[in-house]
Design a protein around this motif. Sequence first.
Motif, mmCIF file in Angstrom:
data_model
loop_
_atom_site.group_PDB
_atom_site.id
_atom_site.type_symbol
_atom_site.label_atom_id
_atom_site.label_comp_id
_atom_site.label_asym_id
_atom_site.label_seq_id
_atom_site.Cartn_x
_atom_site.Cartn_y
_atom_site.Cartn_z
ATOM 1 N N TYR A 1 0.859 -1.182 0.000
ATOM 2 C CA TYR A 1 0.000 0.000 0.000
ATOM 3 C C TYR A 1 0.894 1.231 0.000
ATOM 4 O O TYR A 1 2.081 1.179 0.358
ATOM 5 C CB TYR A 1 -0.948 0.027 1.194
ATOM 6 N N VAL A 2 0.327 2.343 -0.424
ATOM 7 C CA VAL A 2 1.040 3.620 -0.511
ATOM 8 C C VAL A 2 0.350 4.604 0.434
ATOM 9 O O VAL A 2 -0.893 4.665 0.477
ATOM 10 C CB VAL A 2 1.043 4.159 -1.951
ATOM 11 N N VAL A 3 1.142 5.372 1.165
ATOM 12 C CA VAL A 3 0.616 6.376 2.084
ATOM 13 C C VAL A 3 0.885 7.756 1.508
ATOM 14 O O VAL A 3 2.038 8.109 1.228
ATOM 15 C CB VAL A 3 1.246 6.239 3.477
ATOM 16 N N ASP A 4 -0.193 8.499 1.269
ATOM 17 C CA ASP A 4 -0.089 9.899 0.857
ATOM 18 C C ASP A 4 -0.176 10.744 2.123
ATOM 19 O O ASP A 4 -1.262 11.010 2.642
ATOM 20 C CB ASP A 4 -1.209 10.242 -0.116
ATOM 21 N N ARG A 5 1.004 11.167 2.642
ATOM 22 C CA ARG A 5 1.023 11.893 3.916
ATOM 23 C C ARG A 5 0.542 13.323 3.754
ATOM 24 O O ARG A 5 0.042 13.917 4.708
ATOM 25 C CB ARG A 5 2.426 11.845 4.521
ATOM 26 N N ALA A 6 0.705 13.880 2.558
ATOM 27 C CA ALA A 6 0.190 15.237 2.350
ATOM 28 C C ALA A 6 -1.337 15.213 2.291
ATOM 29 O O ALA A 6 -2.016 16.044 2.904
ATOM 30 C CB ALA A 6 0.769 15.830 1.065
ATOM 31 N N GLY A 7 -1.909 14.251 1.559
ATOM 32 C CA GLY A 7 -3.357 14.132 1.499
ATOM 33 C C GLY A 7 -3.958 13.339 2.627
ATOM 34 O O GLY A 7 -5.186 13.261 2.744
ATOM 35 N N GLN A 8 -3.096 12.707 3.460
ATOM 36 C CA GLN A 8 -3.498 11.928 4.637
ATOM 37 C C GLN A 8 -4.518 10.844 4.252
ATOM 38 O O GLN A 8 -5.647 10.810 4.749
ATOM 39 C CB GLN A 8 -4.054 12.834 5.727
ATOM 40 N N GLU A 9 -4.059 9.960 3.376
ATOM 41 C CA GLU A 9 -4.879 8.831 2.991
ATOM 42 C C GLU A 9 -3.996 7.655 2.614
ATOM 43 O O GLU A 9 -2.797 7.821 2.338
ATOM 44 C CB GLU A 9 -5.815 9.191 1.832
ATOM 45 N N VAL A 10 -4.598 6.462 2.608
ATOM 46 C CA VAL A 10 -3.917 5.216 2.253
ATOM 47 C C VAL A 10 -4.536 4.700 0.959
ATOM 48 O O VAL A 10 -5.784 4.623 0.845
ATOM 49 C CB VAL A 10 -4.058 4.172 3.383
ATOM 50 N N ARG A 11 -3.702 4.345 0.003
ATOM 51 C CA ARG A 11 -4.179 3.827 -1.272
ATOM 52 C C ARG A 11 -3.655 2.407 -1.495
ATOM 53 O O ARG A 11 -2.491 2.106 -1.153
ATOM 54 C CB ARG A 11 -3.735 4.719 -2.428
ATOM 55 N N PHE A 12 -4.499 1.572 -2.108
ATOM 56 C CA PHE A 12 -4.128 0.202 -2.451
ATOM 57 C C PHE A 12 -4.001 0.080 -3.972
ATOM 58 O O PHE A 12 -4.406 0.987 -4.724
ATOM 59 C CB PHE A 12 -5.167 -0.783 -1.916
ATOM 60 N N GLY A 13 -3.453 -1.033 -4.403
ATOM 61 C CA GLY A 13 -3.247 -1.248 -5.826
ATOM 62 C C GLY A 13 -4.544 -1.581 -6.556
ATOM 63 O O GLY A 13 -5.644 -1.508 -6.008
ATOM 64 N N ASP A 14 -4.352 -1.989 -7.825
ATOM 65 C CA ASP A 14 -5.513 -2.296 -8.649
ATOM 66 C C ASP A 14 -5.783 -3.784 -8.770
ATOM 67 O O ASP A 14 -6.610 -4.222 -9.562
ATOM 68 C CB ASP A 14 -5.342 -1.692 -10.041
ATOM 69 N N GLY A 15 -5.069 -4.610 -8.017
ATOM 70 C CA GLY A 15 -5.249 -6.043 -8.072
ATOM 71 C C GLY A 15 -4.306 -6.735 -9.031
ATOM 72 O O GLY A 15 -4.026 -7.929 -8.900
ATOM 73 N N ARG A 16 -3.792 -5.975 -9.995
ATOM 74 C CA ARG A 16 -2.831 -6.556 -10.929
ATOM 75 C C ARG A 16 -1.399 -6.198 -10.521
ATOM 76 O O ARG A 16 -0.495 -7.000 -10.664
ATOM 77 C CB ARG A 16 -3.104 -6.046 -12.343
ATOM 78 N N THR A 17 -1.195 -4.991 -10.038
ATOM 79 C CA THR A 17 0.132 -4.583 -9.578
ATOM 80 C C THR A 17 0.334 -4.875 -8.099
ATOM 81 O O THR A 17 1.460 -5.004 -7.642
ATOM 82 C CB THR A 17 0.336 -3.090 -9.827
ATOM 83 N N ALA A 18 -0.721 -4.970 -7.344
ATOM 84 C CA ALA A 18 -0.619 -5.277 -5.913
ATOM 85 C C ALA A 18 -1.969 -5.800 -5.435
ATOM 86 O O ALA A 18 -3.027 -5.469 -5.999
ATOM 87 C CB ALA A 18 -0.211 -4.047 -5.110
ATOM 88 N N ARG A 19 -1.949 -6.626 -4.414
ATOM 89 C CA ARG A 19 -3.153 -7.247 -3.891
ATOM 90 C C ARG A 19 -4.039 -6.210 -3.210
ATOM 91 O O ARG A 19 -3.557 -5.252 -2.605
ATOM 92 C CB ARG A 19 -2.770 -8.349 -2.908
ATOM 93 N N ILE A 20 -5.370 -6.440 -3.318
ATOM 94 C CA ILE A 20 -6.351 -5.568 -2.679
ATOM 95 C C ILE A 20 -6.940 -6.310 -1.482
ATOM 96 O O ILE A 20 -7.446 -7.426 -1.640
ATOM 97 C CB ILE A 20 -7.468 -5.181 -3.655
ATOM 98 N N PRO A 21 -6.875 -5.734 -0.276
ATOM 99 C CA PRO A 21 -7.494 -6.423 0.862
ATOM 100 C C PRO A 21 -9.018 -6.396 0.766
ATOM 101 O O PRO A 21 -9.624 -5.342 0.512
ATOM 102 C CB PRO A 21 -6.985 -5.624 2.062
#
Length: 966
Positions: free
Chosen positions: A691-711
């Motif tokens: 997962y990627v953390v956008d600290r400026a926007g204060q949110e957590v983003r997950f992948g699209d299922g092909r590049t990284a698993r989605i919980p």
Amino acid sequence: MQSSEPEKPACTFISVIPWPGQERTTVLRFRWKRHRRTAMLDKRTIEDICAEIKALAGTYTPEWNFSLERPDTGSVLAYIFAGQLEEVIRAYNTLPDRYEEELVRLLGITPRKPEPARAVIVMEPSPGMQEGTLVKEGSRFYAELAERDTPVVFESAHDMFLTDARITSAFAISEKGRTVIPLCNEEGALACPLTLFCFEPYIPYKNELYIRHPWLFRGEWSEFSIGFGSVDAAARLMDDSRFTFSLLAGEERIPVTKKVRRGEYIAIGQGADSDTLVIERKGVPDDELVLPAICFLAGRQSAPPEYLYDGAQEIAGNTAAAFGEEISLYKECYIGFDSSLIREGTEIAVDFGLIFKSREVRDAVPQEEELKLIKRRPDPLAIERTAEVYIQEVSLSYYNGQGFRRLPVQESLSHMFSGPDGEGKRRISFLCPDDWEVMEQEGYRGHLIRLQIVKADYCYHRPARHHFPYLTNIEVSYSQRERQLDPEQTIRRQGNMETDLTGYVKRKKPVPAFLKFPYRGESMLFGFDKKPAGGPVSLYVVIKKNINFSGIQTAFEYSSPKGFRPLKVLNNTEELKNSGTILFVPPANMSPMDVEGETRYWIRLTARKAAADEAVHPVAEHIYINGAEVWNVERGPVKAQYAERAVPGMAFPAPAAQLLDVNIWAREGGRTVPYKEIPSFDLSEAKDRHYVVDRAGQEVRFGDGRTARIPWNAEGAAFTMEIVSCDGEEGNVPENAIQYAAFSLPNVERIYNPLAASGGSNLETGDSVKRRGRMLLGTGGRLVSEQDYVNAAKAFSGTVANAWCEVRGKQIILAVLMQDYEAGPHSFRQMKDELTAYLLQMAPASVKKKDLLVREPVFVNVSVELWVTVEEWRRALEERSRILEGLYGLFGPVKRRGRTEPRAGYVPKESQILMAVRSFSPITRIDHADITVSYADEHGRHTTELGRLTRSPFMVCTNGTHEVHV
């Protein structure tokens, strides 16, 4: 000083040599200008656009009058068009910034995380605490600030055992200097500040032998001999370059100058009011001296009489009229002796000088008759003759407990005061009677002899001339007739430790009188009054700030039944370069040990390599027990997050003041698995839990299922999330701000942080990110020139105020000045390793870690003392304050484009400082100026005049102490 911050100009294409395994790429290399911050592609405003429309309308449609004062339908439409075009131009002008942001994003540069502030708190135990308390890692503490509604939260970074053990004894020991320096005051507390591993002021190591006898040395003209059982031992002790003899009289030492060796004996021909003979060994050689024996041969002791009484009063000193100035029968004189020297068989002699003085004695003073004209011739038979009175006979006696008995003197002395023929040196000598007892006379109690007048013809005749005896330089000598005596006590003092050797003397065994220096290496010893009941125990060492010190490698040891043994510690002081904690767990066999007469539980720090004499040593401003490192981290509750279905690029909010980390766990197949944070999904694969953390926007983003698993979990929460945050710069709370614990601590009386928290920083701003991108583009990812290293260091963090670089051979020296440099070196040392690693990534392969020296600048304290004259005396105080204010501002930091930048690498000359002073107060005349500078570097501490200062490009001027005398 010009800012080296790059700006946006035109660009050129350059080819970058790839890293191994990468393809050759082409990037933009910018030539930055310094005078503009943002390139304006179109500067037109709505007013400019309306003016252009009006000009064009007059050319193309003269019949239409464009007016905003009296607009028609066309004017309104044109104005709307102008407003829309202004918005387009505004968006168009943001293209360079947007392109730069996109370019920075393509380079993989993301904002740096905020840094939590760090501090050390001290917990003082309550008096009478029975047992210690374990303060676990993650324990929360609070700092309350007046400007905040909520407290600043801190967490402990390690376990710490709270103990009531105290350091009550400490020593600095140097084998090289042969010295042991006590470090505690009389109350048993550390005498801080302490200069660690610096053995100044030098205290000579004591190596002395104290030999006591109650009466043998008494008297200024005493004579005695001391034997050592062998000729060789006596000969070595007679060497004045190695040994000195003295008599201890109270606190004073009286050197023995009259001595001579006679075989195995040393004869001493002087004494004092003392009962202790001191033999001192000069220096501390590496050999020992064992004396086969110690004994005395008693000789003669001389001293003034202890008491003199002339029949009417006590006489002070050793000169007196023995019976007063009037002679009468049975008048008495008493002479007192030193009772400690009175024993059977002692020969006692009273030596004195005898002279006779006279006094006229009459019944009444004769009156002068009236002068008559006619006088008769005096009748010689009727005139009274003056009698000449001497003492014909005296008796000498002593008190035996029942009465006075005749004193058995060695010659007849009863007629010694009978006439002037007896003048000169006289002696009363006798053997000490075996029944001589102590008596009391006019408040004095001691051994006395009595001289009594038993015959004095015409002593009551009037008129008479009394020839009374006057005794001068009365001296009493005691002789033991070369009798062998044993010392009453023999003590060896080695350093601060005393050892009683009397048993060796009495048992006729060799006496270990002088030992070699018992310690090895250069060490610091700290003694605890008790063994801590648990661990880890923490020592918080506060090191003095702004000292360029290279560190001392130390080995830690503890006292055990078999001596000192290695101790495992966690040393967070960076070899005593920085303030920090030293953690250790007391071993089970830690036991008390006697060091310099102090029995304690000892911790010893030994330098692995002796520091040079001119080296700068660390200064411990204080050493606290029960210090815990804390950092400004607040962990939120673990929250469950739900997702109805797996959606590519899912985002979830992570609100926080300054977002540090987000910890995520997901349920998969009945088990909980952690997810990992990554900068981007560029290198992720389909099975990766990223997962990627956008600290400026204060949110957590997950992948699209092909590049990284989605919980995703259809039966419950998709995942759980824990938010870890800090307060950034607001976490740099002042000293004594952290005072409360979030849990009960019944055994703690006080919680405080001796030093202000430091190192806290907010999330990196967009401008700082761009600055790093410009640096990377400007250098092509490689550091070549000195300016490249400077730009990289300044772009590394917003906490860096300035930097300077210099190449010396293979070494690259980079001086980095922090924004909060006045608070001490803590922020710099917290960032140093990370900055070094960052620079080495871009440095050429030939640059090794040892070649890149990242250091603080040399802080030069400038002190100005002025003597000035002010013509108007009423303005003297005002002008003095104005000059002082100007001087303190002259060497202070300045603000440049929102950054604090002290004047670095520049030391003004004396003429420049005086010129500035004249500008502060033009009406003041400078009579005399004294400007001194002081600083510390790797070669030691230096203080000199400003004109003699050897300047360095890494110097930063700071304020010393300024004085202005008007």
